[in-house]
Design a protein around this motif. Structure first.
Motif, PDB file in Angstrom:
ATOM      1  N   GLY A  14       0.815  -1.216   0.000  1.00  0.00           N
ATOM      2  CA  GLY A  14       0.000   0.000   0.000  1.00  0.00           C
ATOM      3  C   GLY A  14       0.844   1.259   0.000  1.00  0.00           C
ATOM      4  O   GLY A  14       0.552   2.227  -0.717  1.00  0.00           O
ATOM      5  N   LEU A  15       1.920   1.268   0.799  1.00  0.00           N
ATOM      6  CA  LEU A  15       2.817   2.425   0.819  1.00  0.00           C
ATOM      7  C   LEU A  15       3.447   2.652  -0.548  1.00  0.00           C
ATOM      8  O   LEU A  15       3.541   3.797  -1.017  1.00  0.00           O
ATOM      9  CB  LEU A  15       3.904   2.219   1.877  1.00  0.00           C
ATOM     10  N   ASP A  16       3.886   1.565  -1.182  1.00  0.00           N
ATOM     11  CA  ASP A  16       4.477   1.704  -2.509  1.00  0.00           C
ATOM     12  C   ASP A  16       3.464   2.244  -3.518  1.00  0.00           C
ATOM     13  O   ASP A  16       3.774   3.124  -4.326  1.00  0.00           O
ATOM     14  CB  ASP A  16       5.014   0.354  -2.986  1.00  0.00           C
ATOM     15  N   ARG A  17       2.250   1.706  -3.457  1.00  0.00           N
ATOM     16  CA  ARG A  17       1.251   2.065  -4.476  1.00  0.00           C
ATOM     17  C   ARG A  17       0.716   3.481  -4.293  1.00  0.00           C
ATOM     18  O   ARG A  17       0.571   4.230  -5.275  1.00  0.00           O
ATOM     19  CB  ARG A  17       0.097   1.067  -4.438  1.00  0.00           C
ATOM     20  N   PHE A  18       0.435   3.849  -3.041  1.00  0.00           N
ATOM     21  CA  PHE A  18      -0.279   5.104  -2.817  1.00  0.00           C
ATOM     22  C   PHE A  18       0.619   6.253  -2.356  1.00  0.00           C
ATOM     23  O   PHE A  18       0.175   7.404  -2.359  1.00  0.00           O
ATOM     24  CB  PHE A  18      -1.402   4.888  -1.793  1.00  0.00           C
ATOM     25  N   LEU A  19       1.862   5.962  -1.982  1.00  0.00           N
ATOM     26  CA  LEU A  19       2.748   7.034  -1.542  1.00  0.00           C
ATOM     27  C   LEU A  19       4.007   7.115  -2.390  1.00  0.00           C
ATOM     28  O   LEU A  19       4.271   8.131  -3.053  1.00  0.00           O
ATOM     29  CB  LEU A  19       3.117   6.833  -0.068  1.00  0.00           C
ATOM     30  N   VAL A  20       4.789   6.051  -2.406  1.00  0.00           N
ATOM     31  CA  VAL A  20       6.096   6.117  -3.056  1.00  0.00           C
ATOM     32  C   VAL A  20       5.950   6.275  -4.572  1.00  0.00           C
ATOM     33  O   VAL A  20       6.567   7.164  -5.170  1.00  0.00           O
ATOM     34  CB  VAL A  20       6.935   4.867  -2.726  1.00  0.00           C
ATOM     35  N   ARG A  21       5.163   5.405  -5.199  1.00  0.00           N
ATOM     36  CA  ARG A  21       5.062   5.458  -6.667  1.00  0.00           C
ATOM     37  C   ARG A  21       4.546   6.797  -7.178  1.00  0.00           C
ATOM     38  O   ARG A  21       5.142   7.376  -8.103  1.00  0.00           O
ATOM     39  CB  ARG A  21       4.183   4.308  -7.175  1.00  0.00           C
ATOM     40  N   PRO A  22       3.462   7.355  -6.624  1.00  0.00           N
ATOM     41  CA  PRO A  22       3.007   8.659  -7.139  1.00  0.00           C
ATOM     42  C   PRO A  22       4.061   9.758  -6.995  1.00  0.00           C
ATOM     43  O   PRO A  22       4.145  10.637  -7.852  1.00  0.00           O
ATOM     44  CB  PRO A  22       1.774   8.957  -6.268  1.00  0.00           C
ATOM     45  N   ILE A  23       4.866   9.684  -5.922  1.00  0.00           N
ATOM     46  CA  ILE A  23       5.875  10.729  -5.713  1.00  0.00           C
ATOM     47  C   ILE A  23       7.011  10.599  -6.721  1.00  0.00           C
ATOM     48  O   ILE A  23       7.365  11.559  -7.415  1.00  0.00           O
ATOM     49  CB  ILE A  23       6.409  10.677  -4.271  1.00  0.00           C
ATOM     50  N   ILE A  24       7.601   9.386  -6.807  1.00  0.00           N
ATOM     51  CA  ILE A  24       8.803   9.270  -7.647  1.00  0.00           C
ATOM     52  C   ILE A  24       8.463   9.341  -9.131  1.00  0.00           C
ATOM     53  O   ILE A  24       9.301   9.768  -9.938  1.00  0.00           O
ATOM     54  CB  ILE A  24       9.611   8.000  -7.315  1.00  0.00           C
ATOM     55  N   ARG A  25       7.250   8.969  -9.506  1.00  0.00           N
ATOM     56  CA  ARG A  25       6.906   9.050 -10.933  1.00  0.00           C
ATOM     57  C   ARG A  25       6.749  10.489 -11.398  1.00  0.00           C
ATOM     58  O   ARG A  25       6.781  10.758 -12.599  1.00  0.00           O
ATOM     59  CB  ARG A  25       5.635   8.246 -11.219  1.00  0.00           C
TER      60      ARG A  25
END
Length: 396
Positions: free
Chosen positions: A145-156
């Motif tokens: 969930g952290l990867d999908r909703f926090l990390v991925r939107p930020i780094i992309r």
């Protein structure tokens, strides 16, 4: 080039990404480039210093509270301190980086510098050191969930290129961050073999009251993804063959399931948990070892294990023979492979190595040669600079 290196972790804070970031920064300077390091404050260290020809700026940060959970880590968050966003922008505007090298996709300094890169149109190279994964289902769900909703939107939003250190990282970035092979730079993790060439002055065996007993060293913080359970569960079979053998676990214990399991199996007397040790003492601990076994759950083969190989110690891993891009491993030729989370297979490998000191020394030499050929700082620094050259169009 002007290269900004960003990592919440930096020496003397222990950790593989910390020391790799410092070694690469020194390598960039040695190659004639300007370097600024931006990191988080740590244990009263100076807010600014010069080292190895580059400037280090440590920003005020708040440590993650220790809650007694299996995911307690020694993390510090710069975003928790007001003004750090402006500080990072001001530092980078003064330095005018042509490229930013970030270490760690879920660190807040990576996010701040990524925001800066997007605003100033500066290319970013992002090293993925740790995958957000856990064998515990509830934590695995949380991390996804952290990867999908926090990390991925930020780094992309700032579109980095990804340093892919092994095949697991490639799969992870593809699945979690929707990256493609066109976004990848295949560069393995690097170590500095020079620090293992001199005979250590510290006698680890004397420090811990050991004589010539067989010693298996397992170096690195104990977390769920490196829980040492397979090593503990392999011990009864190892002790049956070598009853005086010891396992030395070197690192901070964040997850103590191995200790409980050792008590259940009655092998706790064969385990020495040292806690964390200074990086300067790591060569002495490897020098004391007969075997090193650290990455045992199929989650990759990290810096500590490669350093053990560089130190000339037979080292067991649980990866595949194709784990490293462009580097082929061959079991019992230039590597020792065991099946992940398989205590019986691990015990077989340990016993074989302890039974035959000559074979153990031979395989250790092959592993050491492998490191010198593919995993030295010189080799990997050149690969990073070549990637920067492609990204900015400046000869490296």
């Amino acid at each position: 080039m002007r290269i900004a290196v960003v990592n919440n972790f930096f020496p003397p804070r222990p950790g593989g990404s910390s020391h790799l970031a410092a070694a690469l920064a020194a390598g960039y300077v040695a190659a004639g480039h300007e370097v600024l390091v931006v990191t988080a404050a740590y244990r009263g260290l100076p807010a600014e210093e010069e080292r190895d020809g580059y400037r280090v700026v440590r920003l005020p940060a708040l440590p993650m509270p220790q809650l007694g959970l299996a995911i307690d880590f020694d993390l510090a968050f710069a975003l928790a301190r007001p003004g750090n966003l402006r500080r990072v922008f001001r530092l980078l505007d003064e330095f005018q980086p042509e490229v930013i090298h970030q270490h760690g996709q879920f660190f807040d300094l990576s996010w701040i510098s990524g925001w800066y890169a997007r605003r100033r149109k500066v290319p970013v190279l992002l090293s993925i050191h740790t995958r957000l994964e856990s064998p515990d289902p509830k934590y695995a769900l949380l991390f996804r969930g952290l990867d999908r909703f926090l990390v991925r939107p930020i780094i992309r939003r700032f579109h980095p290129r990804y340093v892919i250190m092994d095949e697991l990282a490639a799969t992870y970035c593809t699945q979690r961050y929707r990256a493609t092979e066109a976004d990848f730079e295949y560069i393995p993790v690097a170590v500095d073999p020079d620090r293992f060439e001199e005979q250590p002055t510290l006698d680890v065996r004397a420090r811990h009251g050991l004589g010539d007993q067989p010693l298996i060293v397992s170096l690195g913080h104990v977390i769920p993804l490196r829980d040492r359970l397979a090593l503990v569960e392999a011990l009864p079979a190892v002790l049956e063959r070598h009853p005086t053998a010891k396992v030395m676990i070197v690192g901070q214990v964040y997850y103590d399931a191995f200790a409980r399991r050792a008590a259940e199996l009655g092998v706790q007397e064969a385990i020495i948990a040292t806690g964390p040790v200074p990086s300067s003492e790591v060569p002495a601990y490897f020098a004391a070892a007969d075997i090193v076994a650290h990455d045992l759950q199929g989650g990759g083969f990290g810096t500590a294990s490669l350093e053990a190989m560089a130190a000339g110690r037979a080292t067991i891993g649980t990866v595949t023979e194709t784990n490293f891009p462009a580097v082929r491993l061959h079991n019992w030729e230039n590597f020792v492979l065991a099946r992940p989370n398989d205590p019986a297979d691990l015990a077989t490998a340990i016993v074989r190595l302890l039974d035959d000191p000559q074979e153990r020394q031979w395989i250790a030499k092959q592993q050491q040669d492998l490191v010198y050929s593919h995993f030295t700082m010189d080799v990997v620094t050149r690969q990073h600079l070549t990637a920067f050259e492609r990204m900015v169009g400046v000869p490296a």
